[in-house]
Design a protein around this motif. Structure first.
Motif, PDB file in Angstrom:
ATOM      1  N   ILE A  34       0.686  -1.578  -0.487  1.00 28.06           N
ATOM      2  CA  ILE A  34       0.331  -0.442  -0.192  1.00 28.06           C
ATOM      3  C   ILE A  34       1.061   1.403  -0.054  1.00 28.06           C
ATOM      4  O   ILE A  34       1.824   1.038   0.444  1.00 28.06           O
ATOM      5  N   GLY A  35       0.574   2.174  -0.987  1.00 31.38           N
ATOM      6  CA  GLY A  35       0.779   3.431  -0.711  1.00 31.38           C
ATOM      7  C   GLY A  35       0.496   4.617  -1.449  1.00 31.38           C
ATOM      8  O   GLY A  35      -1.296   4.805  -1.851  1.00 31.38           O
ATOM      9  N   TRP A  36       0.952   5.868  -1.517  1.00 33.63           N
ATOM     10  CA  TRP A  36       1.447   7.086  -1.858  1.00 33.63           C
ATOM     11  C   TRP A  36       1.601   7.425  -3.454  1.00 33.63           C
ATOM     12  O   TRP A  36       3.407   6.891  -3.399  1.00 33.63           O
ATOM     13  N   PHE A  37       0.432   7.956  -4.271  1.00 29.71           N
ATOM     14  CA  PHE A  37       0.665   8.378  -5.497  1.00 29.71           C
ATOM     15  C   PHE A  37       0.296  10.051  -5.244  1.00 29.71           C
ATOM     16  O   PHE A  37      -0.739  10.173  -5.327  1.00 29.71           O
ATOM     17  N   SER A  49       5.857   6.821  -2.634  1.00 27.56           N
ATOM     18  CA  SER A  49       6.318   6.426  -1.537  1.00 27.56           C
ATOM     19  C   SER A  49       4.849   5.174  -1.006  1.00 27.56           C
ATOM     20  O   SER A  49       3.878   5.231  -1.154  1.00 27.56           O
ATOM     21  N   CYS A  50       5.896   3.536  -0.899  1.00 35.59           N
ATOM     22  CA  CYS A  50       4.873   2.615  -0.632  1.00 35.59           C
ATOM     23  C   CYS A  50       6.104   1.820   0.430  1.00 35.59           C
ATOM     24  O   CYS A  50       6.722   1.966   0.776  1.00 35.59           O
ATOM     25  N   CYS A  96      -3.869   7.701  -1.887  1.00 31.23           N
ATOM     26  CA  CYS A  96      -3.812   6.259  -1.252  1.00 31.23           C
ATOM     27  C   CYS A  96      -4.280   4.912  -2.637  1.00 31.23           C
ATOM     28  O   CYS A  96      -4.931   4.593  -3.304  1.00 31.23           O
ATOM     29  N   ALA A  97      -2.550   4.268  -2.883  1.00 28.08           N
ATOM     30  CA  ALA A  97      -2.897   2.511  -3.316  1.00 28.08           C
ATOM     31  C   ALA A  97      -2.675   1.257  -3.028  1.00 28.08           C
ATOM     32  O   ALA A  97      -1.905   1.660  -2.153  1.00 28.08           O
ATOM     33  N   ALA A  98      -3.030   0.473  -3.495  1.00 28.12           N
ATOM     34  CA  ALA A  98      -3.227  -1.120  -3.161  1.00 28.12           C
ATOM     35  C   ALA A  98      -3.466  -1.901  -3.955  1.00 28.12           C
ATOM     36  O   ALA A  98      -4.072  -1.300  -4.716  1.00 28.12           O
TER      37      ALA A  98
END
Length: 129
Positions: A34-37, A49-50, A96-98
């Motif tokens: 999971i992280g940030w785009f 960042s993930c 936020c993505a996963a």
């Protein structure tokens, strides 16, 4: 169904700090990344960042390394992005993505913009000069 809800964006002056929060729910496995785009106007979405849910390993893009810190609280199913020393070029919508296949943080960071299965609605971060 996986749901991701971001919060914490806003307007800040250059050099300031913000903390983004992503509340996650619905995962059917404990092994995912999971992280940030982020996506700035007129630019492609990029990984910032993930983090791995399994071992806590992390990925940072060169543009945020040393200024941003990602952390997760698995008990709360929440991921944070602490952003320090913000610059005007950090202005973007942050998502936020996963993904449960791209489970390595760098894999999600590199391929996530087109490959991540789950996305939040995004939160605006604006850094003024």
């Amino acid at each position: 169904e996986v749901q991701l809800v971001e919060s914490g964006g806003g307007l800040v002056q250059a050099g300031g700090s913000l903390r983004l929060t992503c509340a996650a729910s619905g995962f059917t496995t404990t092994d995912y990344a999971i992280g940030w785009f982020r996506q700035a106007p007129g630019k492609e979405r990029e990984g910032a960042s993930c983090i791995s849910s399994n071992d806590g390993s992390t990925y940072y893009s060169d543009s945020v390394k040393g200024r941003f810190t990602i952390a997760s609280d698995n008990a709360k199913n929440t991921v944070y992005l602490q952003m320090n020393n913000l610059k005007p070029e950090d202005t973007a919508v942050y998502y936020c993505a996963a993904d449960m296949v791209l489970t390595h943080p760098q894999a999600l960071g590199d391929m996530g913009p087109v490959g991540a299965d789950y996305w939040g609605q995004g939160t605006q971060v604006t850094v003024s000069s």
